[in-house]
Structure formats: structure tokens, C-alpha cells
Design a protein around this motif. Sequence first.
Motif, PDB file in Angstrom:
ATOM      1  N   LEU A 261       0.909   9.414   5.245  1.00 28.29           N
ATOM      2  CA  LEU A 261       1.376   8.982   3.865  1.00 28.29           C
ATOM      3  C   LEU A 261       0.008   8.774   2.994  1.00 28.29           C
ATOM      4  O   LEU A 261       0.201   8.792   1.951  1.00 28.29           O
ATOM      5  CB  LEU A 261       1.864   7.629   4.229  1.00 28.29           C
ATOM      6  N   LEU A 262      -1.318   8.338   3.618  1.00 29.56           N
ATOM      7  CA  LEU A 262      -2.368   8.139   2.693  1.00 29.56           C
ATOM      8  C   LEU A 262      -2.746   9.345   2.143  1.00 29.56           C
ATOM      9  O   LEU A 262      -3.302   9.424   1.068  1.00 29.56           O
ATOM     10  CB  LEU A 262      -3.463   7.590   3.753  1.00 29.56           C
TER      11      LEU A 262
ATOM     12  N   TYR B 194      -0.541  10.094  -0.674  1.00 28.21           N
ATOM     13  CA  TYR B 194      -0.812   9.240  -1.785  1.00 28.21           C
ATOM     14  C   TYR B 194      -2.040   9.660  -2.429  1.00 28.21           C
ATOM     15  O   TYR B 194      -2.086   9.723  -3.458  1.00 28.21           O
ATOM     16  CB  TYR B 194      -1.200   7.651  -1.379  1.00 28.21           C
ATOM     17  N   GLN B 195      -2.996  10.185  -1.944  1.00 32.07           N
ATOM     18  CA  GLN B 195      -4.175  10.798  -2.372  1.00 32.07           C
ATOM     19  C   GLN B 195      -3.918  12.278  -3.300  1.00 32.07           C
ATOM     20  O   GLN B 195      -4.376  12.523  -4.043  1.00 32.07           O
ATOM     21  CB  GLN B 195      -5.339  11.132  -1.375  1.00 32.07           C
TER      22      GLN B 195
ATOM     23  N   GLY C  55       4.385  10.071  -5.206  1.00 37.09           N
ATOM     24  CA  GLY C  55       4.900   8.804  -5.424  1.00 37.09           C
ATOM     25  C   GLY C  55       5.191   7.957  -4.277  1.00 37.09           C
ATOM     26  O   GLY C  55       5.480   8.159  -3.440  1.00 37.09           O
ATOM     27  N   VAL C  56       5.375   6.596  -4.558  1.00 35.95           N
ATOM     28  CA  VAL C  56       5.634   5.633  -3.431  1.00 35.95           C
ATOM     29  C   VAL C  56       6.916   5.991  -2.879  1.00 35.95           C
ATOM     30  O   VAL C  56       7.178   5.832  -1.456  1.00 35.95           O
ATOM     31  CB  VAL C  56       5.326   4.136  -3.819  1.00 35.95           C
TER      32      VAL C  56
ATOM     33  N   LEU D  13       6.852   8.796  -0.899  1.00 34.77           N
ATOM     34  CA  LEU D  13       6.205   8.898   0.342  1.00 34.77           C
ATOM     35  C   LEU D  13       7.230   8.127   1.201  1.00 34.77           C
ATOM     36  O   LEU D  13       7.044   8.544   2.638  1.00 34.77           O
ATOM     37  CB  LEU D  13       4.908   7.915   0.220  1.00 34.77           C
TER      38      LEU D  13
ATOM     39  N   ILE E 237      -0.519   1.863   1.459  1.00 36.04           N
ATOM     40  CA  ILE E 237      -0.068   1.746  -0.237  1.00 36.04           C
ATOM     41  C   ILE E 237      -0.355   0.450  -0.689  1.00 36.04           C
ATOM     42  O   ILE E 237      -1.059   0.427  -1.341  1.00 36.04           O
ATOM     43  CB  ILE E 237       1.197   1.832  -0.456  1.00 36.04           C
TER      44      ILE E 237
ATOM     45  N   THR F  71       0.577   6.611   9.611  1.00 36.83           N
ATOM     46  CA  THR F  71       0.337   6.286   8.369  1.00 36.83           C
ATOM     47  C   THR F  71      -0.701   7.004   7.683  1.00 36.83           C
ATOM     48  O   THR F  71      -0.690   6.976   6.393  1.00 36.83           O
ATOM     49  CB  THR F  71      -0.073   4.723   8.452  1.00 36.83           C
TER      50      THR F  71
ATOM     51  N   ALA G 126      -4.519   0.316  -0.442  1.00 38.42           N
ATOM     52  CA  ALA G 126      -4.844   1.177  -1.441  1.00 38.42           C
ATOM     53  C   ALA G 126      -4.891   0.703  -2.861  1.00 38.42           C
ATOM     54  O   ALA G 126      -5.721   0.640  -3.560  1.00 38.42           O
ATOM     55  CB  ALA G 126      -4.499   2.595  -1.302  1.00 38.42           C
ATOM     56  N   SER G 127      -3.683   0.262  -3.216  1.00 39.84           N
ATOM     57  CA  SER G 127      -3.134  -0.222  -4.639  1.00 39.84           C
ATOM     58  C   SER G 127      -3.353  -1.632  -4.927  1.00 39.84           C
ATOM     59  O   SER G 127      -3.693  -1.922  -5.892  1.00 39.84           O
ATOM     60  CB  SER G 127      -1.662   0.366  -4.596  1.00 39.84           C
TER      61      SER G 127
END
Length: 415
Positions: free
Chosen positions: A255-256, A259-260, A264-265, A268, A45, A252, A48-49
Motif C-alpha cells: 500500500l505504501l 501511495y507513493q 488514492g486512499v 488503495l 497512510i 502494508t 505518511a499523511s
Amino acid sequence: MDKQKPFPEHTTAAQKKLPRTVVVLGLVSFFNDFASDIVVPLIPILLASVLAAGPVALGLIEGIADALASLLKLWSGRHSDIMGGRRKKLTLMGYTLSNIARPLLGLAVSWPVVLLLRSIDRVGKGIRSAPRDALVVDATPSHMRGYAFGFHRALDNGGAVAGSLAAAAILAWSGLDLIEVILWSAVPGFVAVLLLSMGIKEENQRTIAHEKDATSKTMPPLPSLRWSLLSLPIRRYLLVLTLFTFARASETFILLLGYQLGVGVVELLLIWSAISLAKAMTSTAGGQLTDRYGRGSLILISWVAFAVSFLLFGLVTSGNELWLVSIFYGLFIGMSEGAERALISDYAPPLERGTAFGWYYLAVGLAAIPAGVLFGSLWQLHSASLAFFVAGGLAALAAILLRLYAWPAKNTPSH
């Protein structure tokens, strides 16, 4: 060599009780993973963010970090044998290094800095892992090593549950941002280091009477560190494990994927926690089953379930589906975590336990960089589905080879 034996019916409760060293090391892993899993699920996260990096960067970071750790594990395991089984010092050094580097990820300003700090964190893991696992074996009777490793993995995964839940709660209710949460991971990490430094007292393995030749005044020197000197069964197993690890991309990426998909965080982090909880629920029982019925069956079931899970991840299109597949994945992966390590201890001579675990972790690490880069590249250049499908297919192939080429005997030799 003695045969692996299940718990006999007349075994007393005291004989089934785990040694103090195993319990303390389990607590150390709990608090270390508490700290680690505040941070690790936030890395994709963060990339990516905040740092505008994609799947290739994540694969490179995780691959290089895991490879560095695995290369060091052979050295540290061997060194703990050369030191006559004095393993605590290396174990403590590794935990300390990781818990200094990991909170600093919150201060990273670019993905190469994340790579550097993540690598230092994993160097600490590389230094501690083989000596720590050998400490577990040194302290545990041969008939309950699967139980000991399963218990250790249960607390390890329990710490992961606590860490990711803590991170989710802090992000949801405290008002702290991503960076501040990562910095706070230093607190449980300090507890882990303190527990290890104060709670473990080890004996020099070269002076323990029951592991000496009663007619010998001195212990034999360690053999050369050569692959060819390992027994054929362990070499076959490690080769197949290397292929399986090539399929075992970093979690991980799960989780990615979420996210895609727009998860939400906080959710996740809850999914990450659910994976760890599922592992914790099955790892101790899996360890006990492998003591009773042999290592191969539990490992095979777990690897097949991994293959199925990754094929299903490739088909996931919603958060609800991601939850279901993640829990299925965690339940079956947890079953074999103790069995994989207990199998190495079965093959390892008493004075070469650190070295044996070093070879185990080296085999795992050889595939780490290409696995992470391949998975991330397939994802970025084609699709997440293809990446998961390829990994699932490789895992299925590894499971077939385990059964046909590297199947351990039910009563595996142990020491």
C-alpha cells in the motif's frame, strides 16, 4: 503414527463436514479481521499523511509488533498444553486485548504511540494464535486438517475483504475522516469476542479417551521446552520458514508503494481488499488439495509465486500494474496458508499441539524485526524497487532450500 490420508471415496457427507468449533473459530476470525482490516491498511497512510513518518518507521512498527506476537505465541501455546488442552481462555484473552487496543490507533498523536498500540494489538494476537490453531486441530480428524485450516484462512481473508471495503465505502461516501473510521472498528471486534465467548465449548484434551494410552491411568508429563527435542523434519522446516519470513515483509508496504505512485486512499483500500479476496478464493481449495496430495507441493508453489510477485512489485510503475501483481500475489499466497499450519499439526504429538504451534510462530517472529527494518531501510536509503528485489531473492532461496533440505513426505506423520 498414522499416515496422512486423502478423503476416501466412501467417506460420507457427515464425515466431510467441518466440526462446529472450526466453523465458529472461522466466524470469529472473520469479524476480527473485519475490524483489523478497517485499521491496518490505513496505518501506512496515517503515518505518511498525518504523522509525517516514513518507510523506516513503518518497518520498525510492523517488525517489533510481529516479533512481540511471535515470542508470546510460544508461551501461550505451551501454557495451553500445560493446562491440559484448555485453550479457549487464552484465545479469548488475546482477541479481547487486540480489539481494545486497535481502535485506539485513531487517537495516536505520533508514530511511537502507533508503535505502542500496534504492539499491544499484536500481543493479543500472540496470546491467541497458537491456542486457537491447537483448538482447530483438537476438533478436526487428521485426514481433513488442511481443509479445516484452509476454511479458517478463507473466512479470515473474507473478513479482511469486508473490512477494507467497509473502510473504503465509509471514506468515500460518509464524510467521516481517517480517525473516525479507525474508531468504528471497535464494533465488528466486539462481535468477534462475543462469538468466541458464547460459541465454543471445549473438552480437556487430557481426558479424551481416544488420545490416551488405554493401559495408563495418567497422562505423561510434557517434555522440556527445548529446540533439540523437536523432530528433525520440523526443525528443518522451521529453519527454512524463518528465512522465508525474513523475505516476507509486511503487506502494508504494498500500500505504501501505491501511495507513493499516487494511488488514492480509497483505491488503495480496494487493492488491499482484492488481495484478501484473492487469498480467500484459493485457501479452502488449497487446504483440500494439501490433504489429498501432500503439503510440500502447495507450499513450494506458493513460495515461488511470492518470489515472482515481489520481483514484479519492484518493477511496478503504475496503479494498473499494482492491481495485477497484487491479485497474482494473493491468489498464490492463499493456496498454501492452510498447508503451512496443517504441516505443523502433522508433526505435533496430541498433547503438545499448542507448543508445536508456539515454535512455529516463534520461528516466524525471529525474522520479523530485521525483516521490517531491512526492507524499510533499503526503501528509504535506496529505492522501493531494491527492497522488493532483495525480498524476492530471499524468498526464491527459501523455496530452493525447502525442496532440497526440508521437503515433507507426501504422507506426513499425523495424529
